[in-house]
Design a protein around this motif. Structure first.
Motif, mmCIF file in Angstrom:
data_model
loop_
_atom_site.group_PDB
_atom_site.id
_atom_site.type_symbol
_atom_site.label_atom_id
_atom_site.label_comp_id
_atom_site.label_asym_id
_atom_site.label_seq_id
_atom_site.Cartn_x
_atom_site.Cartn_y
_atom_site.Cartn_z
ATOM 1 N N SER A 413 -61.765 117.488 129.479
ATOM 2 C CA SER A 413 -62.519 116.294 129.706
ATOM 3 C C SER A 413 -62.994 116.000 128.031
ATOM 4 O O SER A 413 -63.207 114.993 127.667
ATOM 5 C CB SER A 413 -63.522 116.403 130.504
ATOM 6 O OG SER A 413 -64.548 117.361 130.191
ATOM 7 N N SER A 414 -63.066 116.989 127.282
ATOM 8 C CA SER A 414 -63.637 116.727 125.965
ATOM 9 C C SER A 414 -62.543 115.971 124.960
ATOM 10 O O SER A 414 -63.193 115.328 124.185
ATOM 11 C CB SER A 414 -63.916 118.062 125.270
ATOM 12 O OG SER A 414 -62.913 118.571 124.831
ATOM 13 N N CYS A 415 -61.422 115.807 125.573
ATOM 14 C CA CYS A 415 -60.517 114.896 124.558
ATOM 15 C C CYS A 415 -59.789 113.980 125.535
ATOM 16 O O CYS A 415 -59.791 112.920 125.118
ATOM 17 C CB CYS A 415 -59.430 115.571 124.272
ATOM 18 S SG CYS A 415 -59.362 117.165 122.892
ATOM 19 N N HIS A 416 -59.782 114.296 126.880
ATOM 20 C CA HIS A 416 -59.017 113.288 127.649
ATOM 21 C C HIS A 416 -60.051 112.416 128.308
ATOM 22 O O HIS A 416 -59.579 111.269 129.072
ATOM 23 C CB HIS A 416 -57.981 113.973 128.687
ATOM 24 C CG HIS A 416 -57.064 114.675 128.201
ATOM 25 N ND1 HIS A 416 -55.937 114.033 127.647
ATOM 26 C CD2 HIS A 416 -56.834 115.902 127.851
ATOM 27 C CE1 HIS A 416 -55.179 115.056 127.107
ATOM 28 N NE2 HIS A 416 -55.684 116.188 127.036
ATOM 29 N N MET A 417 -61.185 112.280 128.371
ATOM 30 C CA MET A 417 -62.133 111.478 128.875
ATOM 31 C C MET A 417 -63.162 111.427 127.687
ATOM 32 O O MET A 417 -64.436 111.675 127.722
ATOM 33 C CB MET A 417 -62.905 112.224 130.078
ATOM 34 C CG MET A 417 -62.116 112.711 131.317
ATOM 35 S SD MET A 417 -63.013 113.276 132.788
ATOM 36 C CE MET A 417 -63.757 111.667 133.381
ATOM 37 N N PRO A 418 -62.663 110.180 127.079
ATOM 38 C CA PRO A 418 -63.754 109.832 125.829
ATOM 39 C C PRO A 418 -65.229 109.343 126.424
ATOM 40 O O PRO A 418 -65.298 108.865 127.551
ATOM 41 C CB PRO A 418 -62.941 108.689 125.267
ATOM 42 C CG PRO A 418 -61.675 108.712 125.676
ATOM 43 C CD PRO A 418 -61.646 109.535 127.218
ATOM 44 N N ALA A 419 -66.324 109.528 125.570
ATOM 45 C CA ALA A 419 -67.322 109.086 125.933
ATOM 46 C C ALA A 419 -67.351 107.577 125.886
ATOM 47 O O ALA A 419 -66.597 106.683 125.122
ATOM 48 C CB ALA A 419 -68.457 109.735 124.939
ATOM 49 N N PRO A 421 -69.616 104.598 125.093
ATOM 50 C CA PRO A 421 -70.740 104.200 124.279
ATOM 51 C C PRO A 421 -71.305 102.938 124.880
ATOM 52 O O PRO A 421 -72.471 102.696 124.554
ATOM 53 C CB PRO A 421 -70.450 104.042 122.757
ATOM 54 C CG PRO A 421 -68.964 103.514 123.056
ATOM 55 C CD PRO A 421 -68.417 104.479 124.186
ATOM 56 N N THR A 422 -70.568 102.252 125.778
ATOM 57 C CA THR A 422 -71.112 100.845 126.039
ATOM 58 C C THR A 422 -72.313 100.974 127.385
ATOM 59 O O THR A 422 -72.597 99.993 127.650
ATOM 60 C CB THR A 422 -69.759 99.953 126.282
ATOM 61 O OG1 THR A 422 -69.064 100.345 127.613
ATOM 62 C CG2 THR A 422 -69.032 99.747 125.013
ATOM 63 N N LEU A 423 -71.979 101.928 127.950
ATOM 64 C CA LEU A 423 -72.655 102.049 129.309
ATOM 65 C C LEU A 423 -73.804 103.166 129.163
ATOM 66 O O LEU A 423 -73.474 104.164 128.627
ATOM 67 C CB LEU A 423 -71.635 102.408 130.263
ATOM 68 C CG LEU A 423 -70.672 101.325 130.805
ATOM 69 C CD1 LEU A 423 -69.585 101.756 131.669
ATOM 70 C CD2 LEU A 423 -71.359 100.099 130.981
ATOM 71 N N PRO A 447 -76.173 109.748 125.000
ATOM 72 C CA PRO A 447 -74.946 109.363 124.484
ATOM 73 C C PRO A 447 -73.947 110.512 124.704
ATOM 74 O O PRO A 447 -74.257 111.611 124.549
ATOM 75 C CB PRO A 447 -74.994 109.318 123.091
ATOM 76 C CG PRO A 447 -76.429 108.949 122.795
ATOM 77 C CD PRO A 447 -77.132 109.603 123.922
ATOM 78 N N GLY A 448 -72.803 110.364 125.535
ATOM 79 C CA GLY A 448 -71.781 111.312 125.606
ATOM 80 C C GLY A 448 -72.004 111.837 126.988
ATOM 81 O O GLY A 448 -71.080 112.369 127.492
ATOM 82 N N ALA A 449 -72.652 111.355 127.739
ATOM 83 C CA ALA A 449 -72.999 111.990 129.312
ATOM 84 C C ALA A 449 -71.921 111.173 129.993
ATOM 85 O O ALA A 449 -71.685 111.645 131.284
ATOM 86 C CB ALA A 449 -74.493 111.887 129.658
ATOM 87 N N ARG A 451 -68.695 109.295 130.765
ATOM 88 C CA ARG A 451 -67.368 109.668 130.164
ATOM 89 C C ARG A 451 -66.227 108.567 131.107
ATOM 90 O O ARG A 451 -66.320 108.242 132.057
ATOM 91 C CB ARG A 451 -66.759 110.992 130.557
ATOM 92 C CG ARG A 451 -67.641 112.270 130.036
ATOM 93 C CD ARG A 451 -67.382 112.338 128.796
ATOM 94 N NE ARG A 451 -68.141 113.504 128.375
ATOM 95 C CZ ARG A 451 -67.840 114.851 128.428
ATOM 96 N NH1 ARG A 451 -66.396 115.119 129.002
ATOM 97 N NH2 ARG A 451 -68.426 115.936 127.899
#
Lengths: 722, 488
Positions: A413-419, A421-423, A447-449, A451
Motif C-alpha cells: 500500500s505504500s506505493c499502490h495506495m497513494p495518500a 491530500p484532498t480528504l 496527512p497520509g492516513a 489512502r
C-alpha cells in the motif's frame, strides 16, 4: 495549557449517523436513546456515563472550558473488564490502552472542532463511542460485545455504487464517494468483468464478434454464457481456456459453459464476492455486483484475517467473516453491520467497524497476489526435480517483495495506495466540514492516513507507475569503427520484480544507434529473446527463402545461439537451485536481418541476402521502425533484450496462460533494486554515435493477443538517448 | 518542534508526550530561561530568570488578555575580528529552558537564544566560528546550503562529532550570497527540535540595500509524530503541525511604517512541517541559493523543511502573514489557515516601489536526457523506514561523480510523502519536474520532490568530498533516508 473557544454547552457530541451530504446531520445532542431507528442509539445507549442528568452540561454557555480534561474509562467485553482495549478520542490520534481492570485515563482535547467523542475498540468487538460531557466527570463505561464467530453464507454483499450517482446508503459509495470513484477506475473493479479474464476463462475471443470473423480466425461460433449475466448467446470459442483445458471431453463440439465442473479456482480471486458459499465457484456465477464490482469494498472489508498457509483467494488465504447476528434495526439491513478496517476510531454503528492490522500489510495483498500452482490440466504434471513442492510460482509478487529490500519497510500500500491530500478521512471530510466532525463524518486524520483506493500500477497508465519503476543507463565506446554500447536496465522503483503479477507480461528493450540520422547496422550483441514474439521460426539450415504467410515488409532476423544467459532471478532462478541451462534462457546474438520485398506463394525475396546463423525469426518492425510504435509486434531477434517469466505447458508451448502451465522455463525478470546489462555492437560511421534505448511494458504475448483480438497497447517505461 | 519534554506547563499540569528525559525544572537546574512571548531588553529574547509576567497564582483558571508579543529578528552574532574580510564569531551550544505559548520547555540553544544568533557575512568573507559544546551530548554544526570544505561540513561521516565540553573551530570562505542556516548534523531530529538552529545572512555588496531586514525562523510546535507501529494509531505521516512559531513566538506583531522597503528572510526549520507562506502582493525575490533569476509574485510560497525564501515587503498598510495549510503529501492540507504574524502599520500610507535587484533572467540549462546518478525514495509511515535506492543509512552504496563534472541526478519519489532532497556541499539546478523545465534557472540546495514525481537536477561536482544527500524531513533521516554522493 489554555482555554478552548468551545463553551461547555457546545462541547457535545454530534450524533447524526447518516452521511454529511444527507442534510443537516449535525444534531447537537446528548441523547443516547432517541427511540428512533438510528443505529446510533444502541451505541450510545451502551456507552454510558454514570450520570446523564446534566445532558445539557448544566453550564453557562459563555463559560470557558479547559483545553484538556481527563476522563476515567471502563471498557467491558461481554460484561467483563477488558485489558488492552484501545481508547481513543476522535480527531486526536492519541491512544491509551485499558489496564487489567479494563480501565484507562483518557486526556480529552476540547479544542477539536466538532463532536467530542471517546471510542473504545478491540478486535473482538465492534467499536463503540461515547460523547464527552465536559461537566460530567463520571466514569465512562463502554460495553463492547463480542462479534459472533462464523461466516454467514446467507449474507449478500453490499454494492459499492457507481460514480456520479450518490445512490443509497445500501451502497458503500454513498458515504465514501471518493473511495468509490477511485475504486471504480481501478483494476480491482474490473477483476471479473475484464474481457481478457473472461476470454481466457472460457476460451473465447470476445473481440471476434461475428461468426464470419470468428471462423476466419479458426474459431467456433458456439452458444455460450454471456459473462456477467445468466444469458446465453453465440460467441467465438478459440484457442485455450481454463474451462476447456481443465475439463476433459469438453469444448470439442460445444462450449464448456454450463458443462464444466472444474473451475480452477479462478473465481476465488477474480470474482471473490459471489454471494453464498466460498470456493469451488464458476466464474460465470459472477452476475451483477460480483461481476461489475469485482474486488469491491464490502468484499475486502469482510476479510477478517489472513491465513498464509491457504491457497490464494477467499476460499483460502483470505478469511471472510460475513456477519451472522441479525440486524438490530431494519434501517441497517438484515444483518448487524460489520466491517473490518485499519483504524480503531470508526464508531459509526452503520459500519460496525472492528480494527484489523492486516489492512496495512502486504500479507493482505498476498491473498491473491501470490499464487503457487500445481498442474491443473488433467493428465499434466510438474517436473518434481524442478518443483519438488509440487507447485510452481504462477504469481509471486508477494514473495518477490518479501525477498527484496522493501520487506518490512514498505508494504504494497505504500506505493499502490497513494495518500489522498484532498480528504481529511475516508468519509470525504473536507476543511469546510471540520465543524461537523463526529460519528457520521468521522474526524480529521493526519496527512497520509487516508489512502486512495486506486491500486495504481500498469493498468492505470495515468499514474505513471511504470515510468517510476525502471531506469536505463547507457555506456558507449567507439573503437576502430565499431560502437559498443552497454545498456543497463534497473528495477529502480518497484518493490517486486518487473514485470510482476500476470506472467503473460513482459518487458521489451529496444536498442539502436545513429550517426547524424543514419541508423547504424547491428553487427553483434544481445537481442530480444523469443518471448518478444515471432510469426515464424526456422532453425538453420532450413530453407530460409520459404516463409508461408509472409507479407511484404516483414523482417527476418537471424541470430546465433551462444549458450545460455546466466542471470539471478526469482526463487530457484537465483538461489543456486538451477544451473545456467536450467534457467532456460538461450543467449542469442545478432547476426543480421533482411526485409521481405516480394512474396510469391511461400517463396519470398529480401532486400539483402539473409546472413548465415543458427535461427531465423520472421517478425515485424520494432519500436524504432514501426509507424505505430506502441502496437506490440513480433520482434524476437531484434537488437535489444527482454525480461519475462516464461511459462510452458505440457506440449512445450511457451508464454501460455498460467492455468495450462506445468513449468517456468525461464524467469529473468528484474528483482527490486537489481539491474541487467546487455551489450550491443554496431558498425559506427561517426566518432560519437547516439544510442537510443527504449523499454516497453507489454501486457500480453503477441501471439495470444493476435489470436484473441485484444488491445495489446504497450507502454513506454523509460526512453533514453545518449 | 515536537514536545520532546515539557518541564512544566504554566497554569496547569502536563507531561511528556514524546519523552526525551529532562525532568529537571529550569529553576532547579539553574539553566537560562528564555521567554519568547515576553521580550526582554536584549534583542535575542533570552532571559536570566523566570518570566516575571507569569500569573502569580498558578491555580487561577481565568484567561487573561495578554498583549501580543513583538516579532524581532534574532540577535546577531558579534564579529570578534576587526578584519573587514573576516567574520569571527563564538557559538556555544547549551541547555536552555524557554517559553513557547505559555509553556516552559527545556531545550538546547546556541548562545542562549532560540533561534541562535544570526551570522551576517558578505560574499567573499572568511567565516570562522569558535564553537564550544556545552551540552552533555556530542554535536556538530552543519552550514546548510553553503559550499564549505568537507572537513567543515559538520557531519560525522568520516569525521568526529564535537564531544561534550569540547571545542571546534569551523573556518571557511563564503563565496555565496543569500539566506542560509546552521544546525547540528548529529541526532539531528532531536537536536534541531530542541532549538539548535540559527540563520546565516550572506550579503552581496552589489545588491541594493533595503530599509530594514526581518529574519524570521518558522518552527513547528506540538508537531505530532505518527511514525509508529502502534496498532491503534492512524499511520499518517509526520508533520501535522498544531502550531507554528515565528522566532519562537505564536502570532506575534511586527511593527512597520508605511514607505519602508523590508527584505524578509524566512527559514523553515521544522522537522517535518510544511507551510505555504502567503501575504498580500507577495514578492518572492530569493530562494535557497540567493536571488532568483526573476522576480516572482505567486499567491504563496511553499516552504518545505529547511527551505528558505527571501521576500520584499513594500509597506503601505498592515497585513497578515498567513500559513496556508500544506502537508508533506506535497499538496494543500485539509486544515484551517493560520496567521503566523501580523505586520502592523499604525499610519498607512503609500507603498514604495521595489528595489532594483540584479535578477539575471537566466534560462534553465537544457536537460541532456540521460542520468548519471539515480536516487529513488521509498518508505512507509507505519514502518517508520524510509529508503534511498532501497537502502537504509548507513548501509548504503556510495555513488561517485568525477570532480569538475556537470552531472545529472534524477530523483524519483515512489512514496506517499514528499521528500525535500538536500545535497551537502553543493547547490544544484532544477532541470525538470515531471518532464517540465522551470521557466527560469532555479538554483537550490534543497528541493521538494512530490509523491510519485520525477525531478532531474544538474550538479556541478566542484567540491571534493563525501557529501550527505538526504531528505530533510528529519524523522525520515532517522528512518534511514540518507546516502553519500562522493565527488573525487
Amino acid at each position: 495549557m489554555g482555554w478552548s473557544p468551545r463553551s461547555a454547552a457546545t462541547a457535545l457530541g454530534l450524533l447524526g449517523l447518516a452521511c454529511a451530504d444527507d442534510g443537516p446531520v449535525a444534531q447537537t445532542s446528548t441523547s443516547t436513546d432517541s427511540g428512533s431507528e438510528s443505529a446510533g442509539s444502541e451505541t450510545f445507549a451502551t456507552a454510558t456515563s454514570t450520570s446523564e442528568s446534566e445532558s445539557d452540561s448544566g453550564t453557562d454557555e459563555a463559560e470557558p472550558i479547559p483545553e484538556q480534561i481527563e476522563r476515567s474509562v471502563l471498557v467491558l467485553l461481554d460484561g467483563v473488564p477488558l485489558q488492552g482495549a484501545i481508547v481513543i478520542q476522535g480527531g486526536t490520534g492519541v491512544v491509551v490502552h485499558t489496564d487489567a481492570d479494563g480501565r484507562a485515563l483518557a486526556l480529552i482535547d476540547t479544542t477539536i472542532q466538532g463532536a467530542l467523542v471517546l471510542m473504545a475498540s478491540d478486535e473482538r468487538a465492534r467499536t463503540k463511542a461515547s460523547e464527552i460531557l465536559v461537566n460530567d466527570a463520571s466514569e465512562i463505561v463502554f460495553e463492547l460485545e463480542s462479534i459472533e464467530p462464523g461466516d454467514n453464507e446467507a449474507y449478500e454483499f453490499n454494492p459499492a455504487g457507481v460514480p456520479e450517482n450518490p445512490g443509497t446508503t445500501a451502497e458503500c459509495g454513498h458515504c465514501h464517494q471518493a473511495f468509490k470513484d477511485q475504486w471504480f477506475g481501478s483494476p480491482h473493479r474490473r477483476s471479473a468483468s475484464n474481457p481478457v479474464v473472461q476470454d481466457i476463462y472460457a476460451g473465447v475471443a470476445t473481440a471476434l464478434a461475428d461468426q464470419a470473423t470468428c471462423e476466419a480466425a479458426g474459431g467456433q461460433w458456439w452458444v455460450g454464457v454471456v459473462p456477467g449475466s445468466d444469458q446465453l448467446a453465440p460467441r467465438c470459442y478459440i484457442g485455450t481456456g481454463a474451462l476447456p483445458d481443465l475439463n476433459e471431453a469438453c469444448g470439442d463440439l460445444a462450449a464448456c459453459d454450463g458443462v464444466a465442473t472444474s473451475f480452477g479456482a479462478c473465481a476465488d480471486c477474480h470474482a471473490p464476492a459471489i454471494d453464498g458459499v466460498v470456493g469451488g465457484r464458476d466464474l460465470h456465477d459472477a452476475i451483477g455486483a460480483s461481476f461489475e464490482g469485482g474486488v469491491h469494498c464490502d468484499l475486502c472489508h469482510k476479510v477478517e484475517s489472513i491465513d498464509l498457509d491457504g491457497p490464494a483467494g477467499v476460499a483460502g488465504r483470505l478469511r471472510l467473516h460475513r456477519p451472522v447476528e441479525p440486524s438490530p434495526s431494519p434501517s441497517v439491513g438484515p444483518w448487524k453491520p460489520l466491517a473490518f478496517g485499519p483504524y480503531a476510531d470508526v464508531p459509526n454503528p452503520r459500519m460496525g467497524a472492528s480494527p484489523r492490522q492486516h489492512f496495512l500489510t502486504a500479507e493482505f495483498c498476498s491473498g491473491c497476489h501470490q499464487h503457487d500452482q500445481a498442474a491443473l490440466v488433467p493428465g499434466a504434471s510438474l517436473d518434481l526435480a524442478r518443483w519438488p513442492d509440487g507447485v510452481f510460482p504462477a504469481h509471486s509478487t508477494y514473495e518477490e517483495w518479501r525477498a527484496g529490500p522493501f520487506f518490512e519497510i514498505a508494504p504494497c500500500s505504500s506505493c499502490h495506495m497513494p495518500a489522498d491530500p484532498t480528504l481529511g478521512n475516508g468519509a470525504d471530510l473536507t476543511a469546510d466540514k471540520l465543524p461537523m466532525q463526529g460519528v457520521a463524518l468521522g474526524w480529521l486524520r493526519p496527512p497520509g492516513a487516508t489512502r486512495e483506493h486506486t491500486w495504481v500500477g500498469p493498468r492505470t497508465p495515468a499514474s505513471g507507475m511504470l515510468q517510476l519503476a525502471a531506469a536505463i543507463f547507457i555506456d558507449k565506446a567507439v573503437a576502430d569503427g565499431t560502437l559498443t554500447t552497454q545498456i543497463t536496465v534497473r528495477n529502480a522503483g518497484a518493490g517486486h520484480a518487473i514485470p510482476t503479477g500476470e506472467p503473460l507480461r513482459s518487458l521489451v528493450l529496444f536498442v539502436q544507434a545513429r550517426c547524424d540520422g543514419e541508423v547504424l547496422t547491428a553487427i553483434d550483441g544481445d537481442v530480444i529473446p523469443e518471448f518478444g514474439g515471432w510469426l515464424d521460426r526456422k532453425p538453420g539450415p532450413e530453407d530460409w527463402s520459404v516463409w508461408p504467410g509472409a507479407a511484404i515488409g516483414d523482417v527476418v532476423r537471424v541470430v546465433t545461439e551462444d549458450g545460455w544467459v546466466d542471470y539471478e532471478g526469482f526463487g530457484p532462478f537465483g538461489d543456486g537451485s538451477f544451473d545456467v541451462t536450467q534457467k532456460g534462457l538461450p543467449r542469442l546474438r545478432v547476426v543480421g536481418q533482411s526485409r521481405v520485398i516480394s512474396v510469391n506463394g511461400d517463396q519470398v525475396s529480401f532486400d539483402v541476402p539473409l546472413p548465415v546463423g543458427d535461427v531465423a525469426y520472421r517478425g515485424r518492425d520494432g519500436y524504432f521502425e514501426a509507424g505505430e510504435p506502441l502496437a506490440a509486434a513480433a520482434v524476437a531477434g531484434a537488437p535489444g533484450f527482454g525480461f519475462a517469466r516464461v511459462l510452458a505447458d505440457e506440449n512445450g508451448m511457451t508464454m501460455v496462460p498460467h492455468h495450462r502451465a506445468v513449468d517456468v522455463v525461464s524467469d529473468n525478470r528484474i528483482l527490486p533494486q537489481q539491474e541487467w546489462t546487455s551489450t550491443h555492437v554496431f558498425a559506427a560511421s561517426c566518432v560519437d554515435p547516439v544510442v537510443d534505448a527504449v523499454l516497453l511494458h507489454r501486457p500480453y504475448p503477441v501471439a495470444l493477443a493476435r489470436e484473441r483480438g485484444w488491445d495489446d497497447a504497450q507502454q513506454i517505461m523509460v526512453e533514453v538517448s545518449k | 518542534m515536537r514536545r520532546w519534554c515539557w518541564v512544566f506547563v504554566l497554569l496547569g499540569a502536563a507531561g511528556c508526550s514524546d519523552s526525551g528525559g529532562g525532568s529537571e525544572t529550569a529553576a532547579e537546574s539553574g539553566e537560562t530561561v528564555a521567554s519568547g512571548e515576553s521580550e526582554s531588553d536584549s534583542e535575542s529574547g533570552a532571559r536570566e530568570d523566570l518570566p516575571g509576567d507569569l500569573p502569580s497564582d498558578p491555580s487561577s483558571d481565568l484567561p487573561t488578555e495578554e498583549p501580543r508579543p513583538e516579532l524581532r529578528s534574532p540577535a546577531e552574532a558579534e564579529d570578534l575580528d576587526p578584519d573587514p574580510d573576516v567574520v569571527r564569531v563564538a557559538l556555544t551550544a547549551a541547555p536552555l529552558a524557554y517559553e513557547i505559548g505559555g509553556e516552559l520547555v527545556e531545550g538546547w540553544a546556541y548562545n542562549g537564544q532560540i533561534p541562535g544568533p544570526t551570522i551576517r557575512v558578505e560574499r567573499g568573507d572568511t567565516l570562522t566560528v569558535e564553537f564550544h559544546n556545552g551540552l552533555d551530548s556530542a554535536t556538530t554544526i552543519h552550514w546548510h546550503g553553503l559550499h564549505v570544505p568537507f572537513a567543515m561540513d559538520g557531519v560525522t561521516w568520516q569525521g568526529q562529532a564535537v564531544g561534550p565540553g569540547e571545542d571546534f573551530e569551523y573556518s571557511f570562505e563564503i563565496d555565496q550570497a543569500g539566506t542560509y542556516w546552521y544546525h547540528p548534523h548529529v541526532d539531528t531530529d532531536r537536536q534541531v527540535d530542541l532549538g539548535l538552529y540559527g540563520v546565516i545572512v550572506a550579503e552581496d555588496p552589489a545588491d541594493p540595500v533595503p530599509d530594514r531586514e526581518l529574519v524570521v525562523v518558522f518552527d513547528s510546535w506540538d508537531e505530532f509524530s505518527f511514525d509508529s507501529d502502534d496498532e491503534s494509531d492512524h499511520h499518517g505521516l509526520d508533520g501535522t503541525v498544531i502550531e507554528w512559531t515565528a522566532n519562537g513566538l505564536i502570532d506575534p506583531v511586527f511593527p512597520a511604517a508605511a514607505g519602508e522597503r523590508i527584505r524578509v528572510r524566512a527559514v523553515n526549520v521544522a522537522n517535518a512541517g510544511y507551510m505555504a507562506l502567503s501575504w498580500p502582493l507577495l514578492r518572492h525575490i530569493g530562494g535557497d541559493q540567493g536571488l532568483l533569476a526573476e522576480l516572482s509574485e505567486p499567491e504563496s510560497v511553499v516552504l518545505a523543511p529547511s527551505d528558505r525564501m527571501d521576500g520584499e515587503w513594500l509597506i503601505g498598510a498592515g497585513f497578515d502573514v498567513i500559513g496556508l495549510p500544506y502537508s508533506l503529501l506535497g499538496a494543500p492540507a485539509v486544515a484551517d489557515e493560520r496567521r503566523l504574524f501580523e505586520v502592523q502599520v499604525d499610519a498607512p500610507g503609500a507603498a514604495p516601489v521595489g528595489l532594483e535587484l540584479p535578477f539575471d533572467g537566466a534560462e534553465p540549462t537544457p536537460d541532456p536526457g540521460w542520468t548519471d546518478v539515480l536516487y529513488v525514495f521509498h518508505g512507509d509511515p507505519h514502518t517508520g523506514y524510509w529508503t534511498i535506492n532501497g537502502e537504509l543509512f548507513p548501509d548504503i552504496t556510495i555513488e561517485s561523480l568525477p570532480l569538475g563534472e556537470w552531472a545529472i541526478v534524477e530523483l524519483r519519489n515512489v512514496s506517499q510523502s514528499a521528500h525535500p532532497f538536500h545535497l551537502h556541499g553543493h547547490g544544484f539546478e532544477i532541470l525538470s519536474v515531471d518532464g517540465v523545465a522551470p521557466e527560469f534557472r532555479r538554483l537550490e540546495d534543497t528541493f521538494d520532490v512530490a509523491p510519485y514525481s520525477i525531478v532531474r537536477i544538474g550538479v556541478l561536482a566542484d567540491n571534493p568530498g563525501d557529501w550527505m544527500a538526504h531528505c530533510h524531513i528529519l524523522p525520515h533521516v532517522d528512518g534511514g533516508m540518507m546516502t553519500v554522493l562522493r565527488v573525487e
